[in-house]
Design a protein around this motif. Structure first.
Motif, PDB file in Angstrom:
ATOM      1  N   UNK A 136       0.873  -1.174   0.000  1.00 30.67           N
ATOM      2  CA  UNK A 136       0.000   0.000   0.000  1.00 30.67           C
ATOM      3  C   UNK A 136       0.910   1.223   0.000  1.00 30.67           C
ATOM      4  N   UNK A 137       0.853   1.977  -1.088  1.00 31.53           N
ATOM      5  CA  UNK A 137       1.719   3.150  -1.215  1.00 31.53           C
ATOM      6  C   UNK A 137       0.868   4.403  -1.275  1.00 31.53           C
ATOM      7  N   UNK A 153       4.345  -2.479   3.553  1.00 36.35           N
ATOM      8  CA  UNK A 153       4.262  -3.878   3.131  1.00 36.35           C
ATOM      9  C   UNK A 153       3.721  -4.727   4.273  1.00 36.35           C
ATOM     10  N   UNK A 154       2.691  -5.537   3.967  1.00 39.52           N
ATOM     11  CA  UNK A 154       2.039  -6.377   4.968  1.00 39.52           C
ATOM     12  C   UNK A 154       1.975  -7.818   4.463  1.00 39.52           C
ATOM     13  N   UNK A 155       2.246  -8.802   5.329  1.00 43.42           N
ATOM     14  CA  UNK A 155       2.108 -10.206   4.911  1.00 43.42           C
ATOM     15  C   UNK A 155       0.643 -10.558   4.685  1.00 43.42           C
ATOM     16  N   UNK A 156       0.321 -11.023   3.490  1.00 41.14           N
ATOM     17  CA  UNK A 156      -1.075 -11.313   3.156  1.00 41.14           C
ATOM     18  C   UNK A 156      -1.643 -12.455   3.987  1.00 41.14           C
ATOM     19  N   UNK A 157      -0.780 -13.359   4.423  1.00 46.87           N
ATOM     20  CA  UNK A 157      -1.260 -14.469   5.236  1.00 46.87           C
ATOM     21  C   UNK A 157      -1.838 -13.975   6.565  1.00 46.87           C
ATOM     22  N   UNK A 221      13.195   3.652   7.311  1.00 49.85           N
ATOM     23  CA  UNK A 221      12.780   2.247   7.225  1.00 49.85           C
ATOM     24  C   UNK A 221      12.244   1.832   8.591  1.00 49.85           C
ATOM     25  N   UNK A 222      11.005   1.391   8.629  1.00 46.71           N
ATOM     26  CA  UNK A 222      10.375   1.037   9.908  1.00 46.71           C
ATOM     27  C   UNK A 222       9.875  -0.397   9.903  1.00 46.71           C
ATOM     28  N   UNK A 233       4.397  -5.163   9.660  1.00 46.17           N
ATOM     29  CA  UNK A 233       4.605  -4.185   8.588  1.00 46.17           C
ATOM     30  C   UNK A 233       6.078  -3.852   8.428  1.00 46.17           C
ATOM     31  N   UNK A 234       6.483  -3.756   7.176  1.00 42.73           N
ATOM     32  CA  UNK A 234       7.789  -3.188   6.826  1.00 42.73           C
ATOM     33  C   UNK A 234       7.501  -1.965   5.971  1.00 42.73           C
ATOM     34  N   UNK A 235       7.872  -0.778   6.474  1.00 47.21           N
ATOM     35  CA  UNK A 235       7.546   0.462   5.781  1.00 47.21           C
ATOM     36  C   UNK A 235       8.785   1.221   5.357  1.00 47.21           C
TER      37      UNK A 235
END
Length: 251
Positions: A136-137, A153-157, A221-222, A233-235
């Motif tokens: 999601x940007x 970025x989020x894991x879809x699982x 980077x978070x 989340x990796x942002x």
């Protein structure tokens, strides 16, 4: 010579460039020059203040150090206003931080897609390379001025349906990823680590952030976790270096 400079000279002896900087500073604070406005050219300002360009540049340098203006080579000098403080603490609370400073936050969705985790995303989320991930940007604004681009970025699982119409509609309406995670997935949104780097803006980001190609940015980077300590989340956020000041809180 401007009346302000004449009055200042009669009151006290200060370097001419300091008095010029003060008049321009007052013009900015009074709204004569607003955020985003281009100042008159060096030639015009030199003539107005009856000084040479070297003296004028020393005045502009003061305002640049204070964060009130930026100088774009070949384009001119632009008003950027007082930097917005973004507090980096345990909680992810972007909207509240801006509103507390009198800024109106707004977002524009740039893309919402499923991708496969590359090496950097996989490392950030602690998943295997190739794992399905939601990207999601968003382009963020403060009082209609673009200030950052965030790629989350989020894991879809862990978050099925996060890129589907219902979830995206909720995000567009509420404007808060933290609220989306809390209300739709019963997941807290807690900052675990943030690394900040200085960079030159990428070509694809420059036009969105409305800055020249040689403009500095702050890249953060978070890695964020839920209430159980699991990474969610990796942002990667690219902040305009002239508009944002990152403040780290001890909590």
């Amino acid at each position: 010579m401007s009346k302000y400079i004449q009055d200042a000279m009669s009151r006290e002896v200060l370097p001419v460039y300091t008095r010029i900087a003060e008049e321009l500073r007052q013009n900015i604070h009074q709204g004569i020059y607003k955020v985003g406005d281009k100042l008159p050219t060096e030639a015009q300002l030199s003539e107005y203040f009856s000084v040479n360009r070297h003296t004028l540049r020393r005045a502009i340098a003061i305002l640049k150090i204070e964060g009130l203006v930026r100088v774009d080579r070949g384009r001119g000098t632009f008003v950027v206003g007082t930097p917005i403080k973004y507090f980096i603490g345990k909680r992810v609370r972007y909207n509240q931080t801006l509103m507390a400073q009198g800024q109106k936050p707004r977002f524009r969705l740039l893309q919402v897609v499923e991708i496969s985790a590359d090496a950097s995303i996989a490392k950030g989320l602690e998943v295997e390379i190739g794992t399905p991930v939601a990207l999601i940007e968003r382009l963020a604004f403060a009082d209609d001025q673009p200030i950052n681009i965030c790629s989350s970025h989020f894991p879809l699982a862990r978050f099925p349906g996060i890129i589907q119409e219902e979830a995206i509609g909720f995000l567009q309406e509420k404007g808060s990823i933290s609220q989306l995670l809390r209300e739709k997935y019963n997941s807290d949104h807690i900052r675990r680590t943030t690394h900040v780097y200085a960079r030159i803006v990428r070509h694809e980001d420059a036009s969105l952030l409305e800055v020249p190609l040689n403009h500095p940015i702050l890249l953060a980077e978070s890695i964020n976790v839920n209430q159980d300590g699991n990474i969610i989340e990796y942002g990667v956020t690219r902040f305009r270096g002239d508009r944002m000041e990152l403040v780290f809180e001890n909590e």
